[in-house]
Design an enzyme around this catalytic site. Structure first.
Site, PDB file in Angstrom:
ATOM      1  N   CYS A   1       0.886   7.093 -15.799  1.00 22.88           N
ATOM      2  CA  CYS A   1       0.176   7.069 -14.523  1.00 22.88           C
ATOM      3  C   CYS A   1       0.928   7.878 -13.471  1.00 22.88           C
ATOM      4  O   CYS A   1       0.340   8.689 -12.754  1.00 22.88           O
ATOM      5  CB  CYS A   1      -0.006   5.626 -14.052  1.00 22.88           C
ATOM      6  SG  CYS A   1      -0.932   5.470 -12.513  1.00 22.88           S
TER       7      CYS A   1
ATOM      8  N   GLY B   1       6.286   3.947  -2.249  1.00 22.56           N
ATOM      9  CA  GLY B   1       7.069   2.726  -2.094  1.00 22.56           C
ATOM     10  C   GLY B   1       7.933   2.394  -3.286  1.00 22.56           C
ATOM     11  O   GLY B   1       8.356   1.247  -3.445  1.00 22.56           O
TER      12      GLY B   1
ATOM     13  N   CYS C   1      -1.735  -2.634 -14.899  1.00 20.46           N
ATOM     14  CA  CYS C   1      -2.738  -3.083 -13.938  1.00 20.46           C
ATOM     15  C   CYS C   1      -4.118  -3.256 -14.548  1.00 20.46           C
ATOM     16  O   CYS C   1      -4.941  -3.996 -14.025  1.00 20.46           O
ATOM     17  CB  CYS C   1      -2.813  -2.096 -12.774  1.00 20.46           C
ATOM     18  SG  CYS C   1      -3.272  -0.404 -13.252  1.00 20.46           S
TER      19      CYS C   1
ATOM     20  N   MET D   1      -0.634   4.720  -0.643  1.00 18.56           N
ATOM     21  CA  MET D   1      -0.758   3.309  -0.270  1.00 18.56           C
ATOM     22  C   MET D   1      -1.523   2.548  -1.350  1.00 18.56           C
ATOM     23  O   MET D   1      -2.720   2.748  -1.534  1.00 18.56           O
ATOM     24  CB  MET D   1      -1.452   3.176   1.089  1.00 18.56           C
ATOM     25  CG  MET D   1      -0.694   3.841   2.226  1.00 18.56           C
ATOM     26  SD  MET D   1      -1.481   3.613   3.843  1.00 18.56           S
ATOM     27  CE  MET D   1      -1.259   1.846   4.084  1.00 18.56           C
ATOM     28  N   SER D   2      -0.809   1.679  -2.059  1.00 22.46           N
ATOM     29  CA  SER D   2      -1.423   0.912  -3.143  1.00 22.46           C
ATOM     30  C   SER D   2      -2.062  -0.375  -2.653  1.00 22.46           C
ATOM     31  O   SER D   2      -2.783  -1.039  -3.399  1.00 22.46           O
ATOM     32  CB  SER D   2      -0.365   0.570  -4.196  1.00 22.46           C
ATOM     33  OG  SER D   2       0.585  -0.338  -3.653  1.00 22.46           O
ATOM     34  N   GLY D   3      -1.792  -0.736  -1.400  1.00 19.85           N
ATOM     35  CA  GLY D   3      -2.260  -2.011  -0.888  1.00 19.85           C
ATOM     36  C   GLY D   3      -1.218  -3.105  -0.995  1.00 19.85           C
ATOM     37  O   GLY D   3      -1.463  -4.245  -0.609  1.00 19.85           O
ATOM     38  N   GLY D   4      -0.048  -2.764  -1.506  1.00 17.98           N
ATOM     39  CA  GLY D   4       1.044  -3.716  -1.639  1.00 17.98           C
ATOM     40  C   GLY D   4       1.998  -3.649  -0.461  1.00 17.98           C
ATOM     41  O   GLY D   4       1.879  -2.794   0.420  1.00 17.98           O
TER      42      GLY D   4
ATOM     43  N   ASP E   1       5.236  -2.845  -0.384  1.00 19.92           N
ATOM     44  CA  ASP E   1       6.205  -1.749  -0.371  1.00 19.92           C
ATOM     45  C   ASP E   1       5.643  -0.482   0.271  1.00 19.92           C
ATOM     46  O   ASP E   1       6.239   0.083   1.190  1.00 19.92           O
ATOM     47  CB  ASP E   1       6.687  -1.461  -1.794  1.00 19.92           C
ATOM     48  CG  ASP E   1       7.401  -2.645  -2.422  1.00 19.92           C
ATOM     49  OD1 ASP E   1       8.129  -3.333  -1.688  1.00 19.92           O
ATOM     50  OD2 ASP E   1       7.223  -2.883  -3.624  1.00 19.92           O
ATOM     51  N   SER E   2       4.510  -0.011  -0.214  1.00 19.61           N
ATOM     52  CA  SER E   2       3.936   1.217   0.339  1.00 19.61           C
ATOM     53  C   SER E   2       3.455   1.002   1.772  1.00 19.61           C
ATOM     54  O   SER E   2       3.475   1.935   2.586  1.00 19.61           O
ATOM     55  CB  SER E   2       2.793   1.722  -0.538  1.00 19.61           C
ATOM     56  OG  SER E   2       1.778   0.753  -0.691  1.00 19.61           O
TER      57      SER E   2
END
Length: 407
Positions: free
Chosen positions: A114, A138, A210, A21-24, A26-27
């Site tokens: 990454c 995501g 990022c 979970m990236s916080g976006g 999609d995920s």
């Protein structure tokens, strides 16, 4: 044997899935969809970069606000959520090599590193330690059964195709990973997020790099590799010195804007002579590339490298994430991969990724890829480039001898 929606044996409630979970949006939707289906979902967020302007910049990835957004989504979904501090690992595996590569005149793609060294290596290992049956992300890419293993394919939404950044994924990782958004368009993903009431439904998409505040990658590189900001000369392909520059770090092969000279002619960066801090510029046709040589190739195709066809195999390739795949011929001989481009590409730089597909269709399978070590242009262009470099070296040698004699 009954397989659930993730091609895992048994009912969804029998499977534990870790979601990156990236916080976006999609995920977050991935976590929501899997939770709704009944999977035992665990959310994990990696804190990768959380310094200075990047922390609050719109579109930053895995920074302070992103971590808080992921936590809020997990709380709303009722799933456990953990944050792992990977800043040191990210610096060593992604940021430092990125700066080193740029300082050598290359054009690296840090998102690939990454995925390769952090998300799909360290995070995947953590998911296994937690007893998860799969790691879901995501990313917009498809994963399907292919013989005894799984394979990667371009997604339904080609505008969101992220296969370019995932070519280095190993077969072992592919077998463990799942990509639930591969068959969904981005617009539908946002609709689902809104239907679920997720706080990130209208959140901006993250940027590719990022850790670069306001897109000024040169500032990051100059700080880590000061020699990349050494001044030098801008030289026309015909040998004429046009002006000075404030560091190789500000240039990449194929660049047109911001070169720093005005001649009335449309000029592009043709070559970076890093050792002598020279930027070689010329007209667009000087960028036409016909052949690529690759290093660090991750081969996912069915052909054995021990018995690779001597005539090569037909593939399609991407040398930029936003371009569709173009037909080419892949060769492998004595440990060396090379690609003959059927359509020339402009401005292919060392360090760029070259991703291989089994065709140029919308559902093409990813065959792997590698990084460009060097390329070949038309013979007359290669001769011209070598001539100007040779002449410049001769001038430097004469100048050095004159200075020595004078002293």
């Amino acid at each position: 044997m009954f397989l659930n929606s993730l091609d895992l044996p048994g009912q969804p409630e029998d499977s534990r899935i870790v979601v990156a979970m990236s916080g976006g949006v999609d995920s977050s939707v991935v976590a929501g969809l899997l939770k709704r289906e009944g999977y035992n979902v665990i959310g994990i967020t990696l804190q990768l970069y959380d310094h200075g302007a990047a922390t609050h910049r719109v579109g930053a990835c895995c920074a302070g606000q992103d971590i808080e957004d992921a936590r809020r989504v997990a709380e709303m979904l009722g799933i456990p959520h953990y944050v792992l501090d990977y800043e040191k690992r990210f610096r060593e595996a992604v940021i430092d090599p990125f700066a080193e590569s740029y300082a050598h005149g290359e054009t690296p793609v840090p998102c690939i590193a990454c995925n390769q060294t952090v998300k799909f290596a360290d995070l995947l290992a953590t998911a296994r330690e937690l007893g998860a049956d799969a790691l879901a992300t995501g990313h917009y890419i498809r994963s399907r059964s292919h013989g005894a293993h799984r394979a990667l394919f371009r997604p339904l939404d080609n505008d969101r195709d992220q296969s370019y950044f995932l070519f280095a994924t190993t077969q072992e990782q592919i077998d463990y990973l799942r990509f639930p958004l591969g068959d969904l368009p981005k617009a539908r993903v946002r609709e689902i997020a809104a239907e679920m009431g997720l706080v990130v439904a209208n959140k901006h998409d993250s940027q590719d790099i990022c850790f670069v505040p306001q897109g000024k990658y040169s500032d990051v590189i100059a700080k880590l590799r000061p020699e990349a900001a050494n001044p030098g000369f801008i030289v026309h392909i015909d040998g004429k010195i046009l002006g000075k520059h404030s560091g190789i770090v500000n240039y990449t092969v194929g660049q047109r804007r911001g070169i720093g000279v005005s001649t009335g002619e449309a000029l592009y960066v043709v070559y970076l002579d890093v050792e002598n801090a020279r930027v070689i510029v010329g007209p667009r046709e000087m960028l036409e590339t016909h052949k690529l040589f690759l290093r660090d190739v991750n081969w996912l195709g069915d052909e054995s490298l021990d018995n690779f066809p001597s005539q090569g195999i037909e593939v399609a390739v991407k040398v930029r994430s936003t371009r569709p795949p173009h037909l080419a011929c892949l060769h492998y001989k004595e440990g060396v991969f090379s690609v003959d481009l059927l359509e020339c590409e402009n401005g292919v730089a060392p360090g760029q990724a070259c991703v291989l597909y089994d065709g140029n269709g919308h559902e093409a399978r990813i065959l792997g890829g590698g990084f460009v070590t060097h390329s070949e242009r038309a013979a007359d262009i290669e001769v011209m480039l070598k001539r100007v470099l040779c002449n410049l070296e001769t001038k430097d040698s004469v100048s050095s001898q004159l200075k020595t004699t004078a002293s």
